[in-house]
Design a protein around this motif. Sequence first.
Motif, PDB file in Angstrom:
ATOM      1  N   LEU A   6       0.833  -1.199   0.000  1.00  0.00           N
ATOM      2  CA  LEU A   6       0.000   0.000   0.000  1.00  0.00           C
ATOM      3  C   LEU A   6       0.869   1.252   0.000  1.00  0.00           C
ATOM      4  CD1 LEU A   6      -2.314  -1.227   2.880  1.00  0.00           C
ATOM      5  CD2 LEU A   6      -2.911  -1.218   0.472  1.00  0.00           C
ATOM      6  N   MET A   7       0.295   2.347  -0.526  1.00  0.00           N
ATOM      7  CA  MET A   7       0.966   3.641  -0.475  1.00  0.00           C
ATOM      8  C   MET A   7      -0.043   4.715  -0.104  1.00  0.00           C
ATOM      9  SD  MET A   7       3.667   3.785  -3.622  1.00  0.00           S
ATOM     10  CE  MET A   7       4.372   5.330  -3.037  1.00  0.00           C
ATOM     11  N   GLU A  17       4.116   7.347   2.010  1.00  0.00           N
ATOM     12  CA  GLU A  17       4.432   6.143   2.770  1.00  0.00           C
ATOM     13  C   GLU A  17       4.234   4.936   1.877  1.00  0.00           C
ATOM     14  OE1 GLU A  17       3.112   3.444   6.603  1.00  0.00           O
ATOM     15  OE2 GLU A  17       2.200   5.409   6.353  1.00  0.00           O
ATOM     16  N   HIS A  18       5.141   3.982   1.998  1.00  0.00           N
ATOM     17  CA  HIS A  18       5.040   2.702   1.306  1.00  0.00           C
ATOM     18  C   HIS A  18       5.054   1.616   2.371  1.00  0.00           C
ATOM     19  CE1 HIS A  18       7.029  -0.766  -0.913  1.00  0.00           C
ATOM     20  NE2 HIS A  18       5.839  -0.640  -1.460  1.00  0.00           N
ATOM     21  N   LEU A  19       4.097   0.691   2.296  1.00  0.00           N
ATOM     22  CA  LEU A  19       3.952  -0.367   3.291  1.00  0.00           C
ATOM     23  C   LEU A  19       3.879  -1.718   2.603  1.00  0.00           C
ATOM     24  CD1 LEU A  19       3.170  -1.256   6.289  1.00  0.00           C
ATOM     25  CD2 LEU A  19       0.827  -1.200   5.449  1.00  0.00           C
ATOM     26  N   PHE A 169      -7.852  -1.271   6.091  1.00  0.00           N
ATOM     27  CA  PHE A 169      -6.745  -0.362   5.820  1.00  0.00           C
ATOM     28  C   PHE A 169      -7.293   1.000   5.420  1.00  0.00           C
ATOM     29  CE2 PHE A 169      -5.069  -4.591   5.026  1.00  0.00           C
ATOM     30  CZ  PHE A 169      -3.916  -4.570   5.808  1.00  0.00           C
ATOM     31  N   VAL A 170      -6.721   2.059   5.975  1.00  0.00           N
ATOM     32  CA  VAL A 170      -7.201   3.414   5.726  1.00  0.00           C
ATOM     33  C   VAL A 170      -7.071   3.776   4.252  1.00  0.00           C
ATOM     34  CG1 VAL A 170      -6.818   5.864   6.236  1.00  0.00           C
ATOM     35  CG2 VAL A 170      -6.697   4.171   8.073  1.00  0.00           C
ATOM     36  N   LEU A 176      -5.417  14.611   6.221  1.00  0.00           N
ATOM     37  CA  LEU A 176      -4.061  14.189   6.563  1.00  0.00           C
ATOM     38  C   LEU A 176      -3.447  13.220   5.552  1.00  0.00           C
ATOM     39  CD1 LEU A 176      -4.362  13.790  10.439  1.00  0.00           C
ATOM     40  CD2 LEU A 176      -3.317  15.654   9.142  1.00  0.00           C
ATOM     41  N   TRP A 177      -4.147  12.129   5.227  1.00  0.00           N
ATOM     42  CA  TRP A 177      -3.581  11.091   4.346  1.00  0.00           C
ATOM     43  C   TRP A 177      -4.646  10.579   3.371  1.00  0.00           C
ATOM     44  CZ3 TRP A 177       1.511   9.846   4.295  1.00  0.00           C
ATOM     45  CH2 TRP A 177       2.277  10.183   5.412  1.00  0.00           C
ATOM     46  N   ARG A 178      -4.201  10.206   2.189  1.00  0.00           N
ATOM     47  CA  ARG A 178      -5.070   9.531   1.220  1.00  0.00           C
ATOM     48  C   ARG A 178      -4.258   8.403   0.585  1.00  0.00           C
ATOM     49  NH1 ARG A 178      -7.595  13.570  -1.393  1.00  0.00           N
ATOM     50  NH2 ARG A 178      -9.106  13.402   0.272  1.00  0.00           N
ATOM     51  N   ARG A 179      -4.901   7.238   0.481  1.00  0.00           N
ATOM     52  CA  ARG A 179      -4.205   6.111  -0.148  1.00  0.00           C
ATOM     53  C   ARG A 179      -4.127   6.329  -1.642  1.00  0.00           C
ATOM     54  NH1 ARG A 179      -6.298   0.643   1.547  1.00  0.00           N
ATOM     55  NH2 ARG A 179      -7.194   0.377  -0.499  1.00  0.00           N
ATOM     56  N   ILE A 180      -2.962   6.067  -2.218  1.00  0.00           N
ATOM     57  CA  ILE A 180      -2.767   6.273  -3.647  1.00  0.00           C
ATOM     58  C   ILE A 180      -2.515   4.963  -4.384  1.00  0.00           C
ATOM     59  CG2 ILE A 180      -2.035   8.672  -3.495  1.00  0.00           C
ATOM     60  CD1 ILE A 180       0.873   7.753  -3.571  1.00  0.00           C
ATOM     61  N   ALA A 181      -2.251   3.875  -3.683  1.00  0.00           N
ATOM     62  CA  ALA A 181      -2.061   2.584  -4.338  1.00  0.00           C
ATOM     63  C   ALA A 181      -2.359   1.488  -3.335  1.00  0.00           C
ATOM     64  CB  ALA A 181      -0.626   2.445  -4.847  1.00  0.00           C
TER      65      ALA A 181
END
Length: 181
Positions: A6-7, A17-19, A169-170, A176-181
């Motif tokens: 996820l990113m 962030e990369h997870l 997963f958010v 604050l944050w948005r998932r991009i991948a």
Amino acid sequence: MMGRELMWSALQWPATEHLILRAGGDGVVADGVIVALDGRPTRVAYRIEADAGWAVRRLTLATNGEPDLVLERRDGDRWYDGDGAERADLAGCVEVDVALTPFTNTLPIRRLGLAVGEASEDLRIIYVQVDRGLTSDAVNQRYVRLADDVYRYSSGEFTADLTVDADGFVVDYPDLWRRIA
């Protein structure tokens, strides 16, 4: 075995962030890297190890390549630092919340498995602030499941309605944050 990559992108400052996450019958391992520009480039790498029920066993966090913080839960809910010294102030905590990542909200969401309309008790959680010298303190947090894909998160005076995917997963952490991948 669940494997996810996820990113996320920060919405108020330059950061991503990369997870990489692996979860199976023997537990959960999350390896994340956050790269941010907050006056100067900062790289924060973390590894969270949890049991199969998503209760955290160990957190390792490094800034700019140097291991800076290690916390390990053993003997029930007792926490120890990287030198083996007990952190009595963290006793009773089950999760960690690293301030720079939306991923750590997934830990209590997965562990609790709340039904829609159900609220958690106040959870005692280790809150790690990266921008304040990696301080780690116990704080109270609360989660309420508002819909299949929305949880209300609160800590002190702060409240946010988090949109999550089917795995908890958010996807969107407002402002604050948005998932991009």
